[in-house]
Write a protein that holds these residues in place. Structure first.
Motif, PDB file in Angstrom:
ATOM      1  N   GLN A  96       0.842  -1.190   0.000  1.00  0.00           N
ATOM      2  CA  GLN A  96       0.000   0.000   0.000  1.00  0.00           C
ATOM      3  C   GLN A  96       0.882   1.247   0.000  1.00  0.00           C
ATOM      4  OE1 GLN A  96      -3.291   0.308  -0.259  1.00  0.00           O
ATOM      5  NE2 GLN A  96      -3.598  -1.914  -0.346  1.00  0.00           N
ATOM      6  N   THR A 257      -2.895   2.717   4.802  1.00  0.00           N
ATOM      7  CA  THR A 257      -4.248   2.177   4.881  1.00  0.00           C
ATOM      8  C   THR A 257      -4.297   0.798   4.238  1.00  0.00           C
ATOM      9  OG1 THR A 257      -4.886   3.260   2.803  1.00  0.00           O
ATOM     10  CG2 THR A 257      -5.303   4.453   4.855  1.00  0.00           C
ATOM     11  N   GLU A 260     -10.628  -3.050   4.038  1.00  0.00           N
ATOM     12  CA  GLU A 260     -11.259  -3.752   5.152  1.00  0.00           C
ATOM     13  C   GLU A 260     -11.287  -5.265   4.935  1.00  0.00           C
ATOM     14  OE1 GLU A 260     -15.347  -2.697   5.518  1.00  0.00           O
ATOM     15  OE2 GLU A 260     -15.610  -2.379   3.375  1.00  0.00           O
ATOM     16  N   ASP A 298      -5.900   1.381  13.708  1.00  0.00           N
ATOM     17  CA  ASP A 298      -6.927   2.326  14.121  1.00  0.00           C
ATOM     18  C   ASP A 298      -8.168   1.585  14.627  1.00  0.00           C
ATOM     19  OD1 ASP A 298      -8.081   4.720  14.638  1.00  0.00           O
ATOM     20  OD2 ASP A 298      -8.343   5.336  12.554  1.00  0.00           O
ATOM     21  N   ASP A 302     -12.871   3.704   7.849  1.00  0.00           N
ATOM     22  CA  ASP A 302     -13.392   4.876   7.151  1.00  0.00           C
ATOM     23  C   ASP A 302     -14.496   4.440   6.200  1.00  0.00           C
ATOM     24  OD1 ASP A 302     -13.890   7.218   5.846  1.00  0.00           O
ATOM     25  OD2 ASP A 302     -11.808   7.668   5.361  1.00  0.00           O
ATOM     26  N   THR A 305     -14.122   5.305   2.271  1.00  0.00           N
ATOM     27  CA  THR A 305     -13.150   4.587   1.439  1.00  0.00           C
ATOM     28  C   THR A 305     -13.122   3.092   1.708  1.00  0.00           C
ATOM     29  OG1 THR A 305     -11.374   5.010   3.048  1.00  0.00           O
ATOM     30  CG2 THR A 305     -11.689   6.629   1.280  1.00  0.00           C
ATOM     31  N   THR A 307     -11.480   1.628   4.118  1.00  0.00           N
ATOM     32  CA  THR A 307     -10.127   1.282   4.524  1.00  0.00           C
ATOM     33  C   THR A 307      -9.934   1.609   5.997  1.00  0.00           C
ATOM     34  OG1 THR A 307      -9.284   3.466   3.867  1.00  0.00           O
ATOM     35  CG2 THR A 307      -9.190   1.703   2.228  1.00  0.00           C
ATOM     36  N   VAL A 308      -8.870   1.051   6.573  1.00  0.00           N
ATOM     37  CA  VAL A 308      -8.518   1.297   7.961  1.00  0.00           C
ATOM     38  C   VAL A 308      -7.063   1.748   8.005  1.00  0.00           C
ATOM     39  CG1 VAL A 308      -7.841  -1.102   8.362  1.00  0.00           C
ATOM     40  CG2 VAL A 308      -8.495   0.323  10.303  1.00  0.00           C
ATOM     41  N   LYS A 309      -6.745   2.649   8.936  1.00  0.00           N
ATOM     42  CA  LYS A 309      -5.391   3.185   9.067  1.00  0.00           C
ATOM     43  C   LYS A 309      -4.559   2.309   9.996  1.00  0.00           C
ATOM     44  CE  LYS A 309      -6.508   8.061   8.262  1.00  0.00           C
ATOM     45  NZ  LYS A 309      -6.455   9.424   8.844  1.00  0.00           N
TER      46      LYS A 309
END
Length: 435
Positions: A96, A257, A260, A298, A302, A305, A307-309
């Protein structure tokens, strides 16, 4: 006579024939024009006929011809490159984009107002926590401290006098020489003086704190940036830019990110207590900038998007990672042990799905459907469909079909360090000339 033909006497030997009057001759341009029109019409009809013949040849079926190349068993064998199915460890990585984010970025501001009399740092300098950075003129606060100390001495003297009077009043009250009200009033006066002394002491502490604030030190260990104000300026705690920004570089973090869909696999490893290695590469993905480890995930996804940080920590000893730098991140989630591995070029995709060409002992190829696993960019793991030791086609597969005859091309020798070095250029030969 009108209805009789005219006769003309001719010389002997000539026969006179009555002829009708000839039509006047036509101009030469009219004849040539008619000839051109006639040839033009013929040319148009010829072109139309040729178009009809060409259309008939195109649409009518043509007899099938035998292939010339080695596409089938009847043709010549096709030279191909092959590679064996190896067994080894295949890393499961997720790639990523990430952003280098410092753990601490502090804008150094003054907490008091005054003239900046000294700047003790150099721009770009590495400083430690507590290092001296700047000095504000301390003289006004030193004078205020002395005034507070003098007021404290005065109030302490009044308190001492009130306490001595209270002792006398207590003695006189015991002898019934004065009223108790007078003694009670003196008790209140002593308490009032004690509070005044405490207020004076607090004022002294405040002035001493201001003197401490006159000496500005670094709150964190890091690198100072460009100074925002020069010595001689009057600074206040309301200045938005402060004096300088100190950024922590060692250690440093990278925030990236993940979709998920990849989160369950990562969280499974994190909950098991595994340390997941993270590698940062430059924008082109070719230069290794540092090795780190996954620090935290995180607490929410989100929704915009999907996605997760995640945050990874790097020691950054060589300072190859710079704040706000964009990097390519590879997170090593797991490693498949004893996996069947083939080059990526062996994988073909078509009507059967994902397949490879397996080379048989009789020098023919067979289409073998496979289930692929993770890849590292050059090699890919095969979850099912192949056995170790089998040979698969990695070059020339575009000319093959099931059952085609092949010849195995010899592998290209890799360039080695033992190759003879290039001959030195002859004296006088121009740069870039070819002989």
């Amino acid at each position: 006579m009108d209805d009789q033909r005219s006769e003309i006497l001719a010389p002997p030997g000539r026969v006179i024939v009555d002829e009708p009057l000839a039509r006047p001759a036509q101009p030469g341009g009219v004849v040539s024009h008619r000839l051109r029109r006639s040839w033009g019409r013929r040319l148009i009809w010829l072109l139309l006929l040729a178009a009809i013949v060409a259309a008939a040849i195109w649409y009518f079926p043509r007899p099938q011809t035998q292939p010339k190349g080695g596409g089938g068993q009847a043709g010549a064998p096709v030279p191909v490159g092959v590679a064996p199915v190896a067994t080894g460890d295949m890393p499961v990585t997720l790639s990523q984009l990430g952003t280098v984010t410092p753990l601490s970025t502090v804008t150094v501001k003054t907490q008091i107002s005054g003239y900046l009399v000294q700047v003790a740092f150099k721009e770009g300098q590495m400083v430690n926590k507590g290092d001296f950075l700047a000095q504000i003129d301390p003289r006004p606060y030193q004078v205020a401290l002395e005034q507070a100390q003098a007021q404290l001495g005065k109030d302490q003297a009044l308190l001492k006098n009130a306490q001595v009077d209270l002792q006398r009043y207590n003695t006189l009250v015991a002898q019934n020489s004065i009223a108790k009200q007078t003694r009670d009033t003196q008790v209140s006066l002593v308490a009032q003086d004690e509070a005044t002394v405490k207020a004076d002491q607090a004022q002294i502490d405040a002035q001493r704190l201001n003197l401490t604030y006159c000496r500005i030190v670094s709150p964190v260990t890091g690198r100072v940036g460009l100074r925002q104000v020069d010595a001689g300026n009057y600074v206040q705690n309301s200045d938005p830019n402060g004096i300088v920004v100190v950024t922590q570089l060692q250690p440093i973090s990278v925030i990236f990110t993940l979709p998920e869909d990849n989160l369950p696999e990562v969280m499974k490893r994190v909950r098991a207590g595994a340390v997941l290695p993270v590698t940062a590469y430059d924008r082109t993905g070719s230069t290794d900038l540092g090795q780190g480890k996954l620090d935290t995930v995180d607490n929410q996804i989100d929704t915009t998007t999907g996605t997760v940080k995640l945050r990874a920590i790097f020691d950054n000893v060589q300072e190859t990672l710079f704040p706000n730098q964009f990097v390519n991140v590879k997170l090593l989630v797991n490693t498949l042990h004893d996996a069947d591995i083939v080059p990526n070029s062996a994988i073909q995709r078509g009507a059967p799905g994902t397949f490879v060409y397996v080379v048989k002992p009789e020098k023919t190829v067979a289409v073998q459907k496979v289930k692929v696993g993770p890849s590292d960019g050059q090699q890919i793991a095969i979850l099912s469909g192949l056995e170790p030791g089998e040979s698969v086609v990695i070059d020339g597969a575009d000319r093959l079909r099931d059952g085609a005859k092949v010849t195995i091309a010899p592998p290209q020798p890799a360039a080695s360090a033992t190759e003879a070095p290039p001959q030195p250029r002859a004296q006088g030969q121009k740069e870039g000339s070819a002989r």
